[in-house]
Motif scaffolding. Structure first.
Motif, PDB file in Angstrom:
ATOM      1  N   THR A   1       0.415  -1.013  -0.187  1.00  0.00           N
ATOM      2  CA  THR A   1      -0.145  -0.130  -0.337  1.00  0.00           C
ATOM      3  C   THR A   1       0.842   1.308   0.401  1.00  0.00           C
ATOM      4  O   THR A   1       0.202   2.802  -0.782  1.00  0.00           O
ATOM      5  N   LEU A   2       1.862   1.368   1.132  1.00  0.00           N
ATOM      6  CA  LEU A   2       2.910   2.383   0.767  1.00  0.00           C
ATOM      7  C   LEU A   2       3.317   2.376  -0.741  1.00  0.00           C
ATOM      8  O   LEU A   2       3.147   3.664  -1.432  1.00  0.00           O
ATOM      9  N   VAL A   3       3.495   1.680  -1.239  1.00  0.00           N
ATOM     10  CA  VAL A   3       4.114   1.057  -2.380  1.00  0.00           C
ATOM     11  C   VAL A   3       3.410   1.971  -3.572  1.00  0.00           C
ATOM     12  O   VAL A   3       3.337   2.873  -4.471  1.00  0.00           O
TER      13      VAL A   3
ATOM     14  N   LYS B   1       2.056   6.986   1.957  1.00  0.00           N
ATOM     15  CA  LYS B   1       1.592   6.481   4.112  1.00  0.00           C
ATOM     16  C   LYS B   1       1.492   6.665   4.257  1.00  0.00           C
ATOM     17  O   LYS B   1       0.333   5.761   5.359  1.00  0.00           O
ATOM     18  N   LYS B   2       0.130   7.693   4.158  1.00  0.00           N
ATOM     19  CA  LYS B   2      -1.397   7.487   4.909  1.00  0.00           C
ATOM     20  C   LYS B   2      -2.337   6.184   5.011  1.00  0.00           C
ATOM     21  O   LYS B   2      -2.371   5.959   5.899  1.00  0.00           O
ATOM     22  N   GLU B   3      -2.050   5.540   3.837  1.00  0.00           N
ATOM     23  CA  GLU B   3      -2.993   4.295   3.567  1.00  0.00           C
ATOM     24  C   GLU B   3      -2.311   3.226   4.192  1.00  0.00           C
ATOM     25  O   GLU B   3      -3.372   2.232   4.245  1.00  0.00           O
ATOM     26  N   ALA B   4      -1.563   3.629   3.683  1.00  0.00           N
ATOM     27  CA  ALA B   4      -0.049   2.606   4.147  1.00  0.00           C
ATOM     28  C   ALA B   4      -0.850   2.029   5.790  1.00  0.00           C
ATOM     29  O   ALA B   4      -0.547   0.779   6.638  1.00  0.00           O
TER      30      ALA B   4
ATOM     31  N   VAL C   1      -1.131  -2.068  12.757  1.00  0.00           N
ATOM     32  CA  VAL C   1      -2.070  -3.076  13.237  1.00  0.00           C
ATOM     33  C   VAL C   1      -0.772  -3.561  12.915  1.00  0.00           C
ATOM     34  O   VAL C   1      -0.722  -5.077  14.099  1.00  0.00           O
ATOM     35  N   ALA C   2       0.206  -3.893  12.538  1.00  0.00           N
ATOM     36  CA  ALA C   2       1.304  -4.878  12.155  1.00  0.00           C
ATOM     37  C   ALA C   2       2.419  -4.789  14.352  1.00  0.00           C
ATOM     38  O   ALA C   2       2.707  -5.629  14.706  1.00  0.00           O
TER      39      ALA C   2
END
Length: 221
Positions: free
Chosen positions: A177-179, A183-186, A192-193
């Protein structure tokens, strides 16, 4: 359970498995089960010797499949991936064929042959032959390693639908998602991780920073 207790338990289980072979010397599964135990307790040399000898004692195809599969797993555990593939390729019966193909896929992945690994893993994933989450994880990992983030995302999402608290998958999903999105969405995956295993997250956090730097550098070009 302390180390001494664990060693005593291991010795007891091994002795019981040896006794089973003594009582049933014509039962290939008895040799296989002892091999599994020895591998579990990291006595790889003894496990390999046992199963190699056992292969010379049996002629039934089902017995040979079981012993070849067991020996392949011993060699996989000791990182002899190409040798392991040779034994997994000897498994021909339907009972263990799909599991053997999946292990070949695992070996090819460990060897860095991601396209080969993906082909094998997709074969056993067809029509849900193997319902193990591990098969889907291997497919996702291969797509990820090949840079096919859209397909990796698809398979990681299938895993998260069943295992929402899987640390590694949440982290990798965050990387994707970062890629793809930023960053905001990731962060929803990274958060969670981090909650699931903050120590492991801290060790892997450098990957996030490196990817962010790469994205920024590309944007500047």
């Amino acid at each position: 359970m302390n180390r001494e207790q664990m060693n005593a338990r291991a010795e007891k289980l091994v002795q019981k498995a040896i006794q089973k072979i003594d009582e049933h010397p014509n039962d290939a599964r008895a040799y296989y089960e002892l091999g599994v135990l020895l591998t579990e307790f990291k006595d790889y040399e003894q496990a390999e010797q046992l199963l190699s000898r056992a292969l010379g004692l049996f002629k039934d195809k089902g017995d040979l499949d079981l012993l070849n599969y067991g020996l392949g797993n011993v060699l996989y555990s000791t990182n002899y991936f190409q040798k392991a593939i040779n034994y997994f390729n000897e498994v021909n019966g339907q009972e263990l064929k799909d599991e053997a193909i999946l292990m070949i896929a695992q070996c090819e992945y460990a060897l860095g042959s991601y396209k080969k690994s993906l082909a094998y893993a997709l074969t056993v994933n067809e029509d849900g032959k193997i319902k193990d989450i591990g098969a889907k994880k291997l497919i996702a990992d291969n797509f990820f390693s090949l840079g096919d983030f859209q397909n990796a995302k698809k398979y990681f999402d299938l895993i998260l639908a069943k295992e929402p608290h899987n640390f590694e998958v949440n982290f990798q999903r965050g990387i994707i998602t970062l890629v793809l999105e930023g960053k905001k969405e990731a962060d929803r995956y990274f958060e969670v991780a981090q909650k699931l295993d903050h120590k492991a997250f801290d060790k892997m956090k450098e990957q996030i920073i490196d990817i962010q730097k790469t994205i920024i550098a590309k944007q500047k070009k």
